[in-house]
Every structure is written in structure tokens, then in C-alpha cells.
Design a protein around this motif. Structure first.
Motif, PDB file in Angstrom:
ATOM      1  N   SER A  99       0.837  -1.194   0.000  1.00 46.71           N
ATOM      2  CA  SER A  99       0.000   0.000   0.000  1.00 46.71           C
ATOM      3  C   SER A  99       0.872   1.244   0.000  1.00 46.71           C
ATOM      4  O   SER A  99       1.930   1.280   0.637  1.00 46.71           O
ATOM      5  N   LEU A 100       0.408   2.256  -0.710  1.00 44.93           N
ATOM      6  CA  LEU A 100       1.097   3.535  -0.830  1.00 44.93           C
ATOM      7  C   LEU A 100       0.334   4.591  -0.052  1.00 44.93           C
ATOM      8  O   LEU A 100      -0.895   4.721  -0.221  1.00 44.93           O
ATOM      9  N   LEU A 101       1.025   5.330   0.788  1.00 49.99           N
ATOM     10  CA  LEU A 101       0.425   6.471   1.467  1.00 49.99           C
ATOM     11  C   LEU A 101       0.775   7.722   0.669  1.00 49.99           C
ATOM     12  O   LEU A 101       1.952   7.999   0.417  1.00 49.99           O
ATOM     13  N   LEU A 102      -0.259   8.460   0.265  1.00 49.11           N
ATOM     14  CA  LEU A 102      -0.074   9.619  -0.611  1.00 49.11           C
ATOM     15  C   LEU A 102      -0.716  10.866  -0.013  1.00 49.11           C
ATOM     16  O   LEU A 102      -1.736  10.786   0.685  1.00 49.11           O
ATOM     17  N   ARG A 103      -0.122  11.988  -0.329  1.00 45.75           N
ATOM     18  CA  ARG A 103      -0.723  13.293  -0.016  1.00 45.75           C
ATOM     19  C   ARG A 103      -0.871  14.023  -1.354  1.00 45.75           C
ATOM     20  O   ARG A 103      -0.085  14.914  -1.692  1.00 45.75           O
ATOM     21  N   PRO A 104      -1.869  13.665  -2.144  1.00 41.12           N
ATOM     22  CA  PRO A 104      -1.984  14.221  -3.503  1.00 41.12           C
ATOM     23  C   PRO A 104      -2.132  15.743  -3.501  1.00 41.12           C
ATOM     24  O   PRO A 104      -2.790  16.319  -2.634  1.00 41.12           O
ATOM     25  N   THR A 105      -1.523  16.379  -4.504  1.00 40.52           N
ATOM     26  CA  THR A 105      -1.609  17.831  -4.640  1.00 40.52           C
ATOM     27  C   THR A 105      -2.777  18.246  -5.534  1.00 40.52           C
ATOM     28  O   THR A 105      -3.106  19.426  -5.599  1.00 40.52           O
ATOM     29  N   ILE A 106      -3.381  17.280  -6.212  1.00 36.99           N
ATOM     30  CA  ILE A 106      -4.533  17.596  -7.053  1.00 36.99           C
ATOM     31  C   ILE A 106      -5.757  17.816  -6.174  1.00 36.99           C
ATOM     32  O   ILE A 106      -5.803  17.355  -5.027  1.00 36.99           O
TER      33      ILE A 106
ATOM     34  N   GLN B 222      -6.154  17.151   7.693  1.00 35.83           N
ATOM     35  CA  GLN B 222      -5.677  17.119   6.305  1.00 35.83           C
ATOM     36  C   GLN B 222      -5.987  15.766   5.668  1.00 35.83           C
ATOM     37  O   GLN B 222      -5.793  14.720   6.293  1.00 35.83           O
ATOM     38  N   PRO B 223      -6.456  15.771   4.414  1.00 36.06           N
ATOM     39  CA  PRO B 223      -6.803  14.505   3.761  1.00 36.06           C
ATOM     40  C   PRO B 223      -5.567  13.759   3.276  1.00 36.06           C
ATOM     41  O   PRO B 223      -4.527  14.349   2.990  1.00 36.06           O
ATOM     42  N   PHE B 224      -5.702  12.454   3.187  1.00 34.56           N
ATOM     43  CA  PHE B 224      -4.642  11.607   2.635  1.00 34.56           C
ATOM     44  C   PHE B 224      -5.303  10.465   1.873  1.00 34.56           C
ATOM     45  O   PHE B 224      -6.498  10.188   2.038  1.00 34.56           O
ATOM     46  N   ALA B 225      -4.513   9.827   1.024  1.00 36.30           N
ATOM     47  CA  ALA B 225      -5.007   8.692   0.244  1.00 36.30           C
ATOM     48  C   ALA B 225      -4.102   7.495   0.475  1.00 36.30           C
ATOM     49  O   ALA B 225      -2.896   7.636   0.698  1.00 36.30           O
ATOM     50  N   VAL B 226      -4.700   6.319   0.411  1.00 36.61           N
ATOM     51  CA  VAL B 226      -3.954   5.060   0.458  1.00 36.61           C
ATOM     52  C   VAL B 226      -4.367   4.247  -0.768  1.00 36.61           C
ATOM     53  O   VAL B 226      -5.563   4.057  -1.011  1.00 36.61           O
ATOM     54  N   VAL B 227      -3.381   3.809  -1.524  1.00 36.45           N
ATOM     55  CA  VAL B 227      -3.650   2.976  -2.696  1.00 36.45           C
ATOM     56  C   VAL B 227      -3.029   1.608  -2.452  1.00 36.45           C
ATOM     57  O   VAL B 227      -1.804   1.473  -2.380  1.00 36.45           O
ATOM     58  N   GLY B 228      -3.875   0.608  -2.289  1.00 34.95           N
ATOM     59  CA  GLY B 228      -3.409  -0.760  -2.079  1.00 34.95           C
ATOM     60  C   GLY B 228      -3.349  -1.512  -3.396  1.00 34.95           C
ATOM     61  O   GLY B 228      -4.245  -1.387  -4.236  1.00 34.95           O
ATOM     62  N   ILE B 229      -2.279  -2.270  -3.582  1.00 40.78           N
ATOM     63  CA  ILE B 229      -2.070  -3.032  -4.818  1.00 40.78           C
ATOM     64  C   ILE B 229      -1.722  -4.472  -4.469  1.00 40.78           C
ATOM     65  O   ILE B 229      -0.869  -4.730  -3.620  1.00 40.78           O
TER      66      ILE B 229
END
Length: 325
Positions: free
Chosen positions: A138-145, A202-209
Motif C-alpha cells: 500500500s502507498l500512502l499519498l498526499r496528492p496535490t490535485i 488534512q486529507p490523505f489517500a492510500v492505494v493498495g495493490i
């Protein structure tokens, strides 16, 4: 992370000849005693490092294990994977990634597990995660979009994953919208994107693969035996998981800026790889079931579905079943 281990492995991997300990120590600006100690520890961890008197050391083989320092040594600078954590076992890699996100951790964290006891896909479905047979991370992201554009993350991950499989193995990977990767008509990989808000609001995203890499047919439960496959099953050969993991992280990192600067090109690639476009499909979205011809992906990656009465439906998610070509 042991920085010296990562740099030592990178130096050995970059060399085609044996390197004396003194040369390694000089190159890494480290005491020779520390270099020799780390070489011994790396051997104990399963790295086959040959030593020849008068010549030095050479890396011959890496173990079939996901090891953070090994991945760092292969990746070099990678914004997406500034920190790599590897669990021997966890319920789902999305769980600790979500926890770290809620605690305020920065983006650029990747969490791997060699085994998941409760891997999950979309709609709460279980994901079969055979121990040491696949890539589960899984990737922890703080997207700028803008937050409204975060659904782009699934398209980004799917295109990156399909491209990595094709570039690494020469296999024409296809995308079953919105989040599955297929080879020879069987599911090879899946993506689960989630989001949350941290302690600072603050929002964050997690992308699991999850990628099926070296499973045999018997590693899948009976209900998946005819639907799922692994890269090893398709190619008929053993796939080096750490190499594939590094290639995938590198591809994801390189394509991340396209979420802002070149998303139309990413949509075009997703369309080219689509299993659905031009086919008559049934989509279950929530409690609704819609049938129609999958016409195209819109600029944000939503599926445009033309119903029999001519109406056009725009879908952001759903469970798709192909009915006819």
C-alpha cells in the motif's frame, strides 16, 4: 532502514566485477570494519555474496524476499518510496497505511507484507494473498490535485501496473475498469484506493495493490480457480518478486506527475488497454444495475455507458460483468 546496507547493495549491484572491501569502504565513506560486518549480515539474510581472495566481493543472487534495504538499493531516489516498511504478516497492508495517514505521516510511504491474513478488495471482498507468492503493498499519498480529482489515482495505478507487467515480461496486460488487471482472460492484479483525514484535518489517500506473481493453481480458493491466475502461471516461469516490485514502484513514481500534467494521455492509455470499451456490459453500482455498451472513458476516468434506449450514463465505480462483445 539501514542506509549502509542499501548503499552497499547498490554498489555491489552496479559492479560487474569483484570489489575489494577497501574499495567499498572508500566508495561508501564507511569504516572497513562496518562494511565487512554488513556484508556478513547480508549473507545471513540470504544474499549470495561471493568473496574471492585478492579480488573482493560480488553479489551473485538476492533472496526471494521483500526487504526494504534491497528495494532502496534498486530504486535509488524515489519520491513515492522514501520510506519502505515490510511486515512478515498483517491483516491488510491498507490498515497500517491508513493508521499512519491518520497519525499525520507524510506521503512517500510504502508498506509491504509477505502475507496478508485479511487482504481485501473493493466492496469488502476478500483477497487471496498466498504467503511469499505475490506483491501485497500500500502507498500512502498526499496528492496535490484537488480532492474531487482523487479518483484519478485508481487510473494512475492501473495504467502503471499494466505498463510494468508489459515492459517487464512482454505480456499485453489489460485493464478491466476501474481497478483490475487481466492477462489471458484472468485476473492478475487489483487495486483498492481509500482516503481519510489525519489528526490535523488534512486529507490523505492510500492505494493498495495486490499482484499475483508466483502462485500455482492450487494457491487460489476453488471459487477463483477459473477466474484468477499469476504471472508465473501465464509465463510458465518463476518471476523475481523484488525486481518486479522495484520496477513497479519506479513506474508509479515516474507517472505520478501525469495526474496533473498529462492525465489525458493516461486516459488514452487506459482506453487502449481497456477490456470493456465497445462491449455490452452490466454494471452494479450500489443497489442499481445498469446495462449498456461501454463507449469511452471521460476526461476523469469515469465510464460512459450507452443504454439500449440511447441514454448515456456516467459511472465513477461499479462491479462490471461483460455480457457480449
Amino acid at each position: 532502514m539501514n542506509v549502509l546496507d542499501a548503499r552497499l547493495l547498490a554498489a555491489l549491484r552496479a559492479s560487474q566485477v569483484h570489489l575489494p572491501a577497501t574499495d567499498l569502504a572508500s566508495q561508501l565513506a564507511a569504516p572497513i570494519s562496518a562494511v565487512e560486518a554488513r556484508l556478513s549480515e547480508l549473507r545471513n539474510a540470504g544474499f549470495e555474496i561471493e568473496e574471492r581472495p585478492g579480488l573482493g566481493f560480488r553479489l551473485l543472487h538476492s533472496p526471494d524476499r521483500i526487504i526494504a534495504d534491497d528495494l532502496h538499493s534498486r530504486l535509488g531516489h524515489c519520491e513515492l518510496a522514501r520510506e519502505i516498511v515490510v511486515f512478515a504478516e498483517t491483516a491488510s497492508t491498507n490498515d497500517p497505511a491508513m493508521q499512519r495517514g491518520r497519525q499525520g505521516a507524510a506521503g512517500g510511504l510504502v508498506i509491504f507484507a509477505e502475507r496478508q491474513t485479511a487482504g481485501r478488495g473493493r466492496f469488502g471482498r476478500a483477497w487471496a494473498s498466498a504467503s511469499h507468492r505475490g506483491l501485497w503493498f500500500s502507498l500512502l499519498l498526499r496528492p496535490t490535485i484537488p480532492y474531487s480529482a482523487w479518483p484519478r489515482l485508481t487510473t494512475w495505478a492501473a495504467v502503471s501496473l499494466a505498463a510494468t507487467i508489459e515492459n517487464s515480461l512482454g505480456l499485453p496486460a489489460a485493464i478491466k475498469w476501474p481497478n483490475d488487471i487481466y492477462l489471458t482472460g484472468r485476473k492478475i492484479a487489483g487495486i483498492l484506493a481509500e482516503s481519510g483525514v489525519d489528526v490535523n484535518g488534512q486529507p490523505f489517500a492510500v492505494v493498495g495493490i495486490g499482484v499475483n506473481v508466483n502462485q500455482n493453481a492450487g494457491d487460489f480458493p476453488p471459487e477463483l480457480a477459473t477466474k484468477a491466475a499469476s504471472l508465473g502461471m501465464v509465463t510458465g516461469r518463476f518471476i523475481d518478486r523484488p525486481t518486479l516490485a522495484a520496477n513497479l514502484l519506479r513506474e508509479l513514481d515516474a507517472r505520478l506527475p501525469q495526474l496533473v500534467s498529462a492525465f489525458p494521455e493516461m486516459i488514452a492509455e487506459a482506453s487502449r488497454r481497456s477490456l470493456l470499451l465497445g462491449r455490452w456490459v452490466q454494471v452494479q453500482s450500489g443497489h442499481s444495475i445498469i446495462e449498456g455498451r461501454a463507449e469511452e472513458l471521460d476526461p476523469e476516468g469515469q465510464l460512459l455507458l450507452r443504454a439500449a434506449d440511447g441514454s448515456l450514463n456516467r459511472l465513477s465505480a461499479g462491479e462490471v460483468t461483460v455480457i457480449a462483445s
